[in-house]
Design an enzyme around this catalytic site. Structure first.
Site, short mmCIF file in Angstrom:
data_model
loop_
_atom_site.label_atom_id
_atom_site.label_comp_id
_atom_site.label_asym_id
_atom_site.label_seq_id
_atom_site.Cartn_x
_atom_site.Cartn_y
_atom_site.Cartn_z
CG HIS A 31 -51.48 37.24 57.15
ND1 HIS A 31 -52.83 37.04 57.02
CD2 HIS A 31 -51.34 38.53 57.61
CE1 HIS A 31 -53.49 38.14 57.37
NE2 HIS A 31 -52.61 39.05 57.75
CG HIS B 259 -50.35 40.41 62.01
ND1 HIS B 259 -51.61 40.54 62.54
CD2 HIS B 259 -50.49 40.66 60.68
CE1 HIS B 259 -52.47 40.86 61.59
NE2 HIS B 259 -51.81 40.94 60.44
CD GLU B 260 -47.88 40.99 58.05
OE1 GLU B 260 -48.35 40.22 57.18
OE2 GLU B 260 -48.44 42.03 58.41
CG HIS C 71 -54.56 31.36 56.23
ND1 HIS C 71 -55.41 32.43 56.11
CD2 HIS C 71 -55.35 30.27 56.06
CE1 HIS C 71 -56.64 32.02 55.91
NE2 HIS C 71 -56.63 30.70 55.87
#
Length: 673
Positions: free
Chosen positions: A466, A462-463, A469
């Site tokens: 990010h 998940h992190e 991104h």
């Protein structure tokens, strides 16, 4: 020499994090603030007719020293704080707020910016330039640039006070987490598996306790303990300590902070012409209105609550069978759920952990990024870091360095709980290629080797979603870079990336036994997949309860409120099951009270999950989780565009249509038919 103010000579212009001390920040802030004031004055006082270059571009170029000082300071206060830094944090919070207010409420500056915006149709701007003009103009309007003088002064006072309150809130939660340590006897760890006992023994030794074991309030420590410890009384005490962070009597209680915060936010929204704070926040989101966000929550709540009640009944029956003559309580849920999972699926989380080492899960995330986007990572040992636990990697794509990635994975005193991505520097090309410096922070229990639960491994992915991104951003203007997107879009790249963790070809390569190196057995993988929807009612309900709580807190005009009473009313209105509590109780709900970031926006995780579940469906339909054409579209339309386009249009460009909620319900096993 102040390392914050000198030219940074480390590779890739990385900050000298190893040399920065608390005493460096106040003078660095003073110089940075002064420089930014002068830069803004030059733009506002320019006597030439306003144009895009002298107003918007100049504004984008301003404040770079302040941005880099603030990014480093935020990193230290989040991950390596102490009393000196916390004192500076309390001092600087209102000063930084006042500085921002002086810019966004500057009438002369806004007049020039507004003039450019009103003539935007005649400026022949390219799409990115037009977007950054519209975005910055909206930032000023939403900050109160059109308010009259008296209202501007009040807005300034509100924002400064909110900045202080959010700082106090997060410091209180951290104090409760750091202060709590529960020594345990040999008898009290009955039922706890050997691997976790070893971790708890390490915690006791690290804290210098005269006890064989100890547990903390770190989620990675307490959740597995609550799952396995036989001592029900101990589970109750620990659970209550965990959920009462920020709500204990004494100096660290957050109730008054929450009440004042809600009143000030409601007043802020009223000054800006909105019915309530939620309406203000969601006006600048994909959802657009609280009604649309709440409609999504309502649609998922009914099947989730129904499933949670079915799960409760099954756990209650198991407790009775086990001799438990009591109604199931919140501190019982995880314990009996783990027992039931083992019975139904012959699947024990502890059997999985030896195959999920931290290093291998980092490698799995890196490899997934390589296969999808062609970006590779090589560890660098010459990049300065702020703590020995922190690691750094150079990110390379098409033979070119595109940024640095830092990983700070272990819990420790002085570090905020949870997991997050942050940026020490954002990507931009306004004045040459500026490389992003991206940091992932987690709070896993430190051990050798560090073994993760499947949820912990999902957090890694998940992190890192990010992080990608930020690293893959290909944007000209800083305001549109990387994760500078709508709150209910920002979780799409992170939640979407989670899906690859569950892919058999990823697990078969990287889920390797910590001692033997053997791959995860096919039988265990099958059990993992079979148990995927187990306890989803509980997990969905505890999340949704927090999302409803956030929306209710911010959807009314408040003159005075009791946070506890408002929380009780919110949970009663949705029919919250007695045996489940919200994932985040108000007193430690940092998402919405430690900053304004997710305030009236916690729903966005679910909104983004509609997008990510539907989006990954494209790969499922292609029968290839690494389908090259889809990966190329994913990079182009989702991971690299930042805030340069309308977000609904961005998603549609990738998927070819608007998202559908059915994929989310199926992914959580909550189909209604």
């Amino acid at each position: 020499m102040n390392p914050l103010l000198e030219e940074w000579s480390a590779p890739f212009g990385a900050p000298p994090l190893d040399r920065i001390r608390p005493e460096h920040f106040v003078p660095a802030y003073a110089q940075a603030l002064s420089a930014h004031v002068e830069e803004i004055a030059r733009i506002a006082d320019d006597t030439a007719p306003p144009d895009f270059a002298s107003t918007i571009v100049a504004f984008e170029r301003s404040g770079k020293l302040l941005a880099r000082v603030d990014a480093v300071f935020s990193t230290f206060t989040g991950s390596a704080t102490n009393e000196a830094l916390q004192a500076i944090e309390l001092e600087m919070a209102p000063r930084l707020s006042a500085h921002a207010n002086a810019i966004y409420l500057n009438a002369k500056l806004f007049a020039r910016l507004d003039a450019v915006w009103r003539h935007r149709a005649n400026l022949n701007l390219d799409p990115q330039s037009r977007k950054v003009l519209e975005r910055i103009h909206l930032d000023f309007v939403r900050a109160g640039a059109r308010l009259a003088d008296q209202a501007r002064a009040r807005m300034n006072a509100i924002n400064q006070r909110l900045a202080t309150l959010s700082t106090e809130f997060s410091q209180n939660v951290l104090a409760d987490e750091d202060d709590y340590i529960e020594p345990l006897t040999q008898a009290q760890v009955a039922g706890v598996p050997a691997a976790l006992r070893g971790t708890l023994a390490g915690t006791a030794k690290e804290r210098g306790l005269d006890a064989p074991y100890a547990v903390t309030l770190s989620r990675s420590s307490i959740e597995p303990f609550l799952q396995t410890a036989d001592d029900r009384g101990l589970r109750e005490n620990l659970f209550k300590a965990w959920v009462r962070r920020g709500d204990n009597e004494g100096a660290h209680n957050n109730r008054a902070i929450i009440a004042e915060t809600l009143v000030l936010r409601a007043e802020k929204a009223s000054l800006l012409g909105y019915e309530n704070y939620a309406a203000y926040k969601l006006a600048d989101s994909m959802a657009g209105t609280p009604a649309r966000a709440r409609a999504l929550l309502d649609k998922v709540w009914a099947p989730a609550r129904k499933r949670a009640l079915e799960e409760r009944d099954a756990l209650q029956a198991l407790a009775a069978e086990d001799g438990g003559n009591f109604p199931l309580a919140p501190w019982d849920w995880r314990y009996y759920a783990e027992k039931l999972r083992q019975r139904r699926y012959n699947f024990d989380e502890e059997m999985l952990k030896p195959y999920l080492t931290l290093d291998n899960m980092i490698a799995a995330a890196f490899d997934t990024a390589t296969r999808l986007f062609g970006v590779s990572f090589r560890e660098r040992h010459d990049i300065p870091v702020y703590h020995p636990d922190v690691r750094a990697w150079e990110a390379v794509r098409d033979g070119k360095t595109i940024g640095l990635f830092y990983g700070d994975y272990f819990a420790r005193p002085g570090k905020q709980g949870g997991a997050w991505m942050s940026s020490l520097r954002d990507q931009e090309t306004l004045d040459g290629d500026v490389l992003p410096l991206i940091l992932n922070t987690c709070n896993f229990v430190k051990a050798e080797p560090a073994l993760l639960s499947f949820d912990d491994a999902r957090t890694i992915f998940h992190e890192f979603g990010h992080a990608l991104h930020g690293l893959l951003s290909q944007v000209r203007y800083p305001r549109l870079s990387g994760t500078n997107v709508a709150r209910d879009f920002v979780e799409l790249p992170s939640q979407l990336f989670e899906h690859w963790l569950e892919e058999p070809q990823v697990l078969s390569r990287f889920a390797r036994h910590c001692r033997t190196g053997e791959p995860l057995p096919a039988s265990l993988m099958e059990k993992l997949v079979a148990a995927r929807h187990f306890n989803q009612g509980f997990q969905t309900v505890e999340f949704l309860a927090s999302a409803f709580l956030d929306m209710d807190f911010h959807s009314q005009s408040l003159e005075n409120t009791d946070p506890a009473a408002l929380e009780s009313a919110s949970l009663a209105a949705i029919g919250m099951p007695d045996a489940v509590v919200p994932r985040h109780a108000a007193a430690h709900f940092g998402h919405i009270f430690a900053s304004e970031g997710y305030s009236a926006g916690y729903y966005s995780y679910l909104w983004s999950e509609v997008l990510d579940a539907d989006g990954f469906g494209a790969f499922t339909e292609a029968k290839d989780p690494f389908a090259p054409a889809l990966a190329k579209k994913l990079h182009k339309h989702i991971y690299s565009t930042g805030g340069t386009r309308d977000f609904t249009e961005t998603y549609r460009s990738f998927r070819g249509r608007d998202p559908e909620i059915e994929a989310l319900l199926k992914g959580r096993g909550l189909e209604t038919n």
